[in-house]
Scaffold this active site. Structure first.
Site, short mmCIF file in Angstrom:
data_model
loop_
_atom_site.label_atom_id
_atom_site.label_comp_id
_atom_site.label_asym_id
_atom_site.label_seq_id
_atom_site.Cartn_x
_atom_site.Cartn_y
_atom_site.Cartn_z
N SER A 11 -9.49 0.76 3.12
CA SER A 11 -8.72 1.66 2.29
C SER A 11 -7.60 0.96 1.54
O SER A 11 -7.03 1.53 0.60
CB SER A 11 -8.11 2.80 3.13
OG SER A 11 -7.25 2.25 4.12
N SER A 61 -9.51 -1.59 7.30
CA SER A 61 -8.93 -1.38 5.97
C SER A 61 -8.11 -2.52 5.40
O SER A 61 -7.80 -2.48 4.20
CB SER A 61 -8.09 -0.10 5.97
OG SER A 61 -8.94 1.01 5.84
N LYS A 74 0.86 -1.18 0.00
CA LYS A 74 0.00 0.00 0.00
C LYS A 74 0.90 1.24 0.00
O LYS A 74 1.96 1.22 0.63
CB LYS A 74 -0.86 -0.07 1.26
CG LYS A 74 -1.95 0.98 1.42
CD LYS A 74 -2.74 0.68 2.71
CE LYS A 74 -3.89 1.63 2.93
NZ LYS A 74 -4.67 1.25 4.17
N1 LIG Z 1 -8.21 2.92 7.56
C1 LIG Z 1 -9.28 2.24 7.92
O1 LIG Z 1 -9.19 1.22 8.58
C2 LIG Z 1 -10.59 2.80 7.56
C3 LIG Z 1 -10.83 4.05 8.31
C4 LIG Z 1 -11.88 3.93 9.36
N2 LIG Z 1 -13.13 4.38 8.84
C5 LIG Z 1 -11.46 4.75 10.56
O2 LIG Z 1 -11.65 5.94 10.56
O3 LIG Z 1 -10.99 4.17 11.51
#
Ligand SMILES: NC(=O)CC[C@H](N)C(=O)O
Length: 566
Positions: free
Chosen positions: A234, A258, A159
Site C-alpha cells: 500500500s 506494504s 506515506k
Molecule cells: N498494509 C499492508 O501491508 C497490506 C495489507 C495486507 N493485505 C494485510 O491485510 O495485512
C-alpha cells in the site's frame, strides 16, 4: 580499501577512486560506468581509452565486477559537480558541506520534479507548503553551527498515514481530509529532530488495506518504470515518488507487505524492521500486531542512515520497550562491501515460485551472492505450510485500532470518531472498500480479544519456526524473491513470513523483468531480493544487503524521469 565514508566522522572527500573519472569530464558518473562495464573482462592495458590504468580500480590487473562495484561506490561519493538524479544522503551532505548546495536549492529541485512529473504517476497527495521555509532555517543553522546529522536538510516523503503538524494526515480517505493533527508521528518527530525536511505526503491504498495504490482522496498511483501499471502498495506513493527521485528518503508502513511489495516494484531498498524497533504512535493503524513503519530508499546506505533516525523507544508504543537495548550505535557500521565473504545464507526452494522472471533473477542473485563469497544453502523453513494458512490481523484489528487512533488524534474538524461513523457516512471513502469497512466495523471487542490471543501466539510460533530454522542451518539470513506471484505484479505469499514472525526483512533491487528496462514495455518493472533475519538483527541484514547491492548494482533511475534542464 577505501575508508568508510558513511561512518559518523563523515570522511567526505576521502581520496579513494579519484581515478574513476574515466571520461575526464570532472565527474564520476554513469558515462564512466558505461565505459567500465563495456571493458569488463579486458586487462587494464587493452581497454582502449586514455587513462586505462585508472579503470582497474582495485589494481588486480583485470577489469572486473569488483571494479564496477568500486566505480559505483565512487559515484556515490563523487567529488565532481552535484547531480540530483539518484543523489544519496552522502552526496548531498558533501555538496552542502562544500557550499555547493543549500537545503533550499535541493528542496526546490525536488519540488520542480514533483511539479514536472507527478502528473504521470500521481504519487503525491500533499506538498508541504512550508518546505522551503523549513529548509531555509536549516541552512541558517548549518551555517552557524554545522549539520545536526546525516539527515540535515534531507527531503523526505512520508506515506499519508504518518501524522504531520504541517500537512493533513488522511490515509487516502476523503473521510479524513480535514485531519490536521496537532502533533507529528514519533518517527516524523525523530526525523525532524535530525534535520530532515518533510517535503510531501504520498498516496497509499486507502487505510493501507491492499497491495496496489488506490484511494478516494489520491486516486491511483502508477509505476514509474511501467506506465499505467501498479506501483504496488500500500506504500506505492512513497515507492513511486522515491524511485522517480522526488526526494531522498521515503517512509512506508508494512502490515502484510506494504513496504516490501512497492519497494520490489520500484527498484528500492525497503526495510520492514522488527515490530517494536520503530514507534507506531501517530500512524493511522491497520493491525497493530503486525504494523511497522520504515524507510524506502534508493540505496542501502540511505536506508541505514534513515533507520538510525527513526528507530527508538517511545512510551506511547509499548512494543518499543526493548528497542534501545537492542539496536546498535549506528546501522551504518554494518555497511561493509565485503559482508558476503564468509556469510551463510539459506533459501527455501518452495519460495522461488513459478514466475519465470522471479526464477531467473533469483538464480542470478544466488550466483552473485556466491561470487562475492557467500555460501548459499537450500533449506526447508519449519512449518512453512502452517504459517501460510494464517490470516492477517487487518480483518479483526482494524476497527479496534483505528478507533483508538481517531480518539487520540483526529482533528476536531474530522466528522468521524470511529470506523462505525465512517461506515455510517454511506460513502465518504473508496467505493471498493464499502464491504471491507463494513465487515471490519462489526468486529466486537470479544472477537478482537480472542483474535489477539490467537494471533500473538501464531506470531510467536512463526518467530520460533524461522529463527529455529536459521539456527539449525547456521545461517545469517534467509532469502527469497520479495514478490514471486505467478504473473506480473502479483506479490505471491513470501511477504507473509516477516509479519507472521515479527522478524525484520530488507528488500534490495534484484533486477528488471525486461531487458528493455523502462517505458517501452509494460513488464519492465523490477523485482527485489528479500533477506529475513533474527529479531533486532537489522544490522546483519543491511550489511548483507549492502554487499549484494554493491556487487550487483541492479538499480537504475526510471528513464521517463530524467534530470530537468537548467
Ligand atoms: N498494509 C499492508 O501491508 C497490506 C495489507 C495486507 N493485505 C494485510 O491485510 O495485512
Amino acid at each position: 580499501a577505501p575508508s568508510d565514508p558513511t561512518s559518523p566522522g563523515l570522511a567526505f572527500g576521502a581520496p579513494f577512486y579519484t581515478e574513476a573519472d574515466l571520461t575526464g569530464d570532472g565527474a564520476v558518473d554513469t558515462d564512466d560506468l558505461s565505459l567500465l562495464v563495456a571493458a569488463v573482462g579486458t586487462t587494464s592495458t587493452d581497454a582502449g581509452w586514455s587513462d586505462v590504468a585508472a579503470a582497474d580500480l582495485d589494481g588486480s590487473g583485470t577489469i572486473d565486477v569488483t571494479d564496477v562495484a568500486a566505480l559505483s561506490q565512487r559515484m556515490l561519493y563523487d567529488d565532481g559537480a552535484f547531480t540530483l538524479l539518484e543523489a544519496s544522503t552522502v552526496d548531498i551532505q558533501k555538496a552542502m558541506a562544500s557550499g555547493e548546495l543549500t537545503a533550499v536549492e535541493l528542496t526546490q529541485m525536488y519540488l520542480d520534479r514533483i511539479e514536472a512529473y507527478d502528473d504521470q504517476i500521481n504519487s503525491i497527495i500533499t506538498v508541504n507548503p512550508h518546505a522551503l521555509e523549513i529548509a531555509a532555517e536549516l541552512d541558517k543553522e548549518r551555517a552557524a553551527g554545522g549539520p545536526r546529522s546525516m539527515l540535515h536538510g534531507i527531503p523526505v516523503i512520508a506515506k499519508d498515514n504518518y501524522n504531520t503538524v504541517d500537512m493533513p494526515t488522511t490515509a487516502g480517505c476523503t473521510c479524513l481530509q480535514a485531519n490536521q493533527t496537532s502533533s507529528d508521528a514519533q518517527m516524523i518527530e525523530n526525523l525532524r529532530a535530525d534535520g530532515a525536511v518533510i517535503l510531501a505526503k504520498a498516496n497509499l491504498y486507502e487505510f493501507a488495506v491492499n497491495t496496489t495504490t488506490d484511494s478516494s482522496l489520491g486516486g491511483t498511483t502508477t509505476n514509474p518504470y511501467a506506465p499505467g501499471k501498479t506501483s504496488g502498495g500500500s506504500s506505492g506513493g512513497s515507492g513511486a515518488s522515491i524511485a522517480a527521485n522526488f526526494a531522498v528518503i521515503g517512509l512506508g508502513t508494512d502490515t502484510g507487505g506494504s513496504i516490501r511489495i512497492p519497494s520490489s516494484w520500484n527498484a528500492l531498498v525497503g526495510v520492514r524492521s522488527t515490530v517494536g524497533l520503530t514507534s507506531r504512535d501517530g500512524i493511522v493503524p491497520l493491525a497493530l500486531s503486525q504494523d511497522t513503519g520504515g524507510p524506502m530508499t534508493r540505496t542501502v546506505t540511505d536506508a541505514a542512515i534513515a533507520l538510525d533516525a527513526v528507530a527508538g523507544s517511545d512510551p506511547e508504543d509499548a512494543a518499543t520497550a526493548l528497542t534501545d537495548s537492542r539496536r546498535p550505535a549506528s546501522y551504518t557500521s554494518f555497511l561493509d562491501a565485503d559482508s558476503l565473504d564468509g556469510a551463510r545464507i539459506g533459501y527455501d526452494p518452495t519460495t522461488i515460485g513459478t514466475n519465470a522472471t522471479a526464477q531467473r533473477l533469483f538464480a542470478d542473485a544466488v550466483a552473485d551472492l556466491e561470487a562475492h563469497g557467500a555460501e548459499v544453502v537450500p533449506l526447508a523453513i519449519t512449518d512453512m505450510a502452517t504459517i501460510q494458512t494464517w490470516s492477517s490481523g487487518s480483518t479483526n484489528e482494524f476497527g479496534h485500532d483505528l478507533n483508538a487512533y481517531l480518539t487520540k488524534f483526529a482533528a476536531p474538524a474530522v466528522p468521524y470518531r470511529s470506523l462505525q461513523d465512517i461506515v455510517a457516512s454511506g460513502g465518504d471513502y473508496l467505493p471498493a472498500l464499502a464491504g471491507t469497512l463494513r465487515t471490519r466495523s462489526l468486529v466486537t471487542q470479544e472477537t478482537y480479544d480472542a483474535w489477539r490471543t490467537q494471533h500473538d501466539g501464531e506470531i510467536a510460533f512463526g518467530r520460533r519456526a524461522i529463527e529455529g530454522t536459521m539456527d539449525a542451518h547456521d545461517v545469517d539470513a534467509i532469502i527469497y524473491p520479495s514478490t514471486s506471484g505467478p504473473t506480473g505484479y502479483s506479490s505471491g505469499s513470501n511477504n507473509r513470513l516477516s509479519p507472521f514472525s515479527a522478524l525484520p526483512a530488507v528488500t534490495v533491487p534484484m533486477g528488471f523483468a525486461s531487458a528493455a528496462l523502462d517505458g517501452s514495455t509494460s513488464d519492465g518493472a523490477p523485482i527485489g531480493l528479500e533477506f529475513i533475519g533474527r529479531a533486532y538483527d537489522e544490522g546483519t541484514l543491511l550489511g548483507l544487503a549492502y554487499g549484494y547491492e554493491q556487487g550487483s548494482l541492479n538499480r537504475h533511475a526510471p528513464a521517463l524521469f530524467p534530470e530537468l534542464e537548467g
